[in-house]
Design a protein around this motif. Sequence first.
Motif, short mmCIF file in Angstrom:
data_model
loop_
_atom_site.label_atom_id
_atom_site.label_comp_id
_atom_site.label_asym_id
_atom_site.label_seq_id
_atom_site.Cartn_x
_atom_site.Cartn_y
_atom_site.Cartn_z
N THR A 44 0.84 -1.20 0.00
CA THR A 44 0.00 0.00 0.00
C THR A 44 0.87 1.25 0.00
OG1 THR A 44 -1.74 -1.17 1.21
CG2 THR A 44 -1.80 1.25 1.25
N ARG A 53 -4.53 5.47 2.45
CA ARG A 53 -4.42 4.16 3.08
C ARG A 53 -5.57 3.22 2.73
NH1 ARG A 53 -5.98 0.83 6.94
NH2 ARG A 53 -4.38 -0.55 7.83
N GLU A 54 -6.82 3.69 2.90
CA GLU A 54 -7.96 2.79 2.70
C GLU A 54 -8.08 2.33 1.25
OE1 GLU A 54 -11.62 4.24 4.21
OE2 GLU A 54 -11.02 4.01 6.31
N LEU A 57 -5.05 0.20 0.28
CA LEU A 57 -5.12 -1.17 0.80
C LEU A 57 -6.04 -2.03 -0.07
CD1 LEU A 57 -4.18 -3.06 3.06
CD2 LEU A 57 -6.15 -2.31 4.41
N LEU A 58 -7.17 -1.45 -0.49
CA LEU A 58 -8.07 -2.19 -1.38
C LEU A 58 -7.39 -2.51 -2.71
CD1 LEU A 58 -11.44 -0.29 -0.82
CD2 LEU A 58 -10.92 -2.65 -0.15
N TYR A 270 -5.34 -6.59 9.10
CA TYR A 270 -6.32 -6.17 10.09
C TYR A 270 -5.72 -6.11 11.49
CZ TYR A 270 -10.52 -6.08 12.98
OH TYR A 270 -11.46 -5.74 13.91
N ASP A 275 -8.11 -0.67 12.91
CA ASP A 275 -9.48 -1.12 13.15
C ASP A 275 -9.60 -2.04 14.36
OD1 ASP A 275 -10.61 0.24 10.93
OD2 ASP A 275 -9.83 -1.32 9.60
N THR A 397 -12.01 -6.69 3.54
CA THR A 397 -11.59 -5.32 3.88
C THR A 397 -12.73 -4.34 3.65
OG1 THR A 397 -9.29 -5.83 3.30
CG2 THR A 397 -9.91 -3.51 3.39
N GLN A 401 -14.67 -2.02 6.46
CA GLN A 401 -14.75 -0.56 6.28
C GLN A 401 -16.19 -0.07 6.25
OE1 GLN A 401 -12.47 0.43 2.77
NE2 GLN A 401 -10.50 -0.12 3.71
#
Length: 456
Positions: A44, A53-54, A57-58, A270, A275, A397, A401
């Motif tokens: 990432t 980041r989000e 990461l996906l 994770y 999270d 993921t 989210q």
Amino acid sequence: MAAGRTSTSPAANQRRVAAATVIGTTVEWYDFFIYATAAGLVFTELFFEPAGREIGLLLSFATVGISFVFRPLGAFLAGHFGDRLGRRAMLVLTLLLMGGATSLIGLLPTYASAGVAAPVALLVLRILQGISAGGEWGGAVLMAVEHAPADRRGRAGSVPQLGVPLGMLLASGVTALMTGVISPGEEFVQWGWRVPFLLSVVLIGVGYFVRRAVDESPVFTELAEREQRSGAPVVELFRKHWLLVVLAALVFAGNNAAGYMTTGGFITSYATGPDVARPLGSTEVLVAVSGSALLWLLTTYAAGRLADRIGRRRSYICGYAGLLLAVFPMFLLVDTGDAGLLFLGLALFTAGLGLTYGPQAAWYAEIFPASMRYSGVAISYASGAIAGGAFAPTIATALVQATGSLLSVGVYLSVMFLIALAATLMLRDRPGIDLGIGNQAEQETGATVFEVRRPD
């Protein structure tokens, strides 16, 4: 290369085949899991940083999944040539392709130095890994099962299956060594992540020479001698046995979805991310994953032996029942942020994974006819991998989210297990069936509950 050598005794050759299949498959899956682990830890930042980041990461997990889309291409190619030219040739070629792609990933520039060319090159090499993985497994398991006595196919077929947990154990162990000892912290991000990829060069050499030494499968040797190889095995497979391919793929899909919760980097990402209530260090998580991989290895081999006693189908039913019972407790334990409880949660999953993986090679080999067996086994496996594991980390993921809860992933997996269990109930057990080309008439019917079996 198609014609097998006969200079060794059957027992000695079976030992050689076992070593060649498990070593080669371990190398293949080490390469595959190294990528998944790195995707969860550093890709990432290194390749998708501009996305944030989000989203990054996906995207990182999407590159894990995109290789699965190309697995069927590898399965079609290896299945066609494996049924035409031999199992052994495909084992060597797929090993070289996987190892070469993995080593090149270790040499890639990052986004900071090469811009958008870096993630594009990463994607291309990942696709090559997918093509290799799609073709490798079928050849390895057929070499093991077709060389084995009829009453030991479950055990023999579980040996190349051990390459998956062994590859996972080796990949997570090497990465843990890098993150915890050799290149901790920023050093791992700067250069340490490359070392596990570059080590593939050494492993390729070992796997290549071991695989070159084995005799060709006796079933393929008989096919070649009788000149009964299909001219278009893939076409014939889908014309006659498309439903069998679909059911066999779904049987594997549940296991693959479960496996990629740990091997696909989701749990690693994770448990070390924001999270979870108390984020763990990368090394702690990798050690827990390594321990679960060792347990998975043991249960996979035990399941192969068990399948020779109680049947492949019953083993799968027990395995999926175990996974349904363990899925929510596992995620509750993962969510605690405690390394010991993380390992316990993964360990609860292990028995079900083993029971739905150890017998797979023998069951697949026994349900497909000899002249199109490589194609059937490889395509079913690759298709099941797409349906199950391809985008499981990405889906998981996205669910976390969207819902803020890890239990939503448990619901997703439970649905996958129920679908796989339903497909399991639609396939018949055929332990001990003659796998040779001379018995093709019996092999052609009776593999599903929808077909009338030929009388004995």
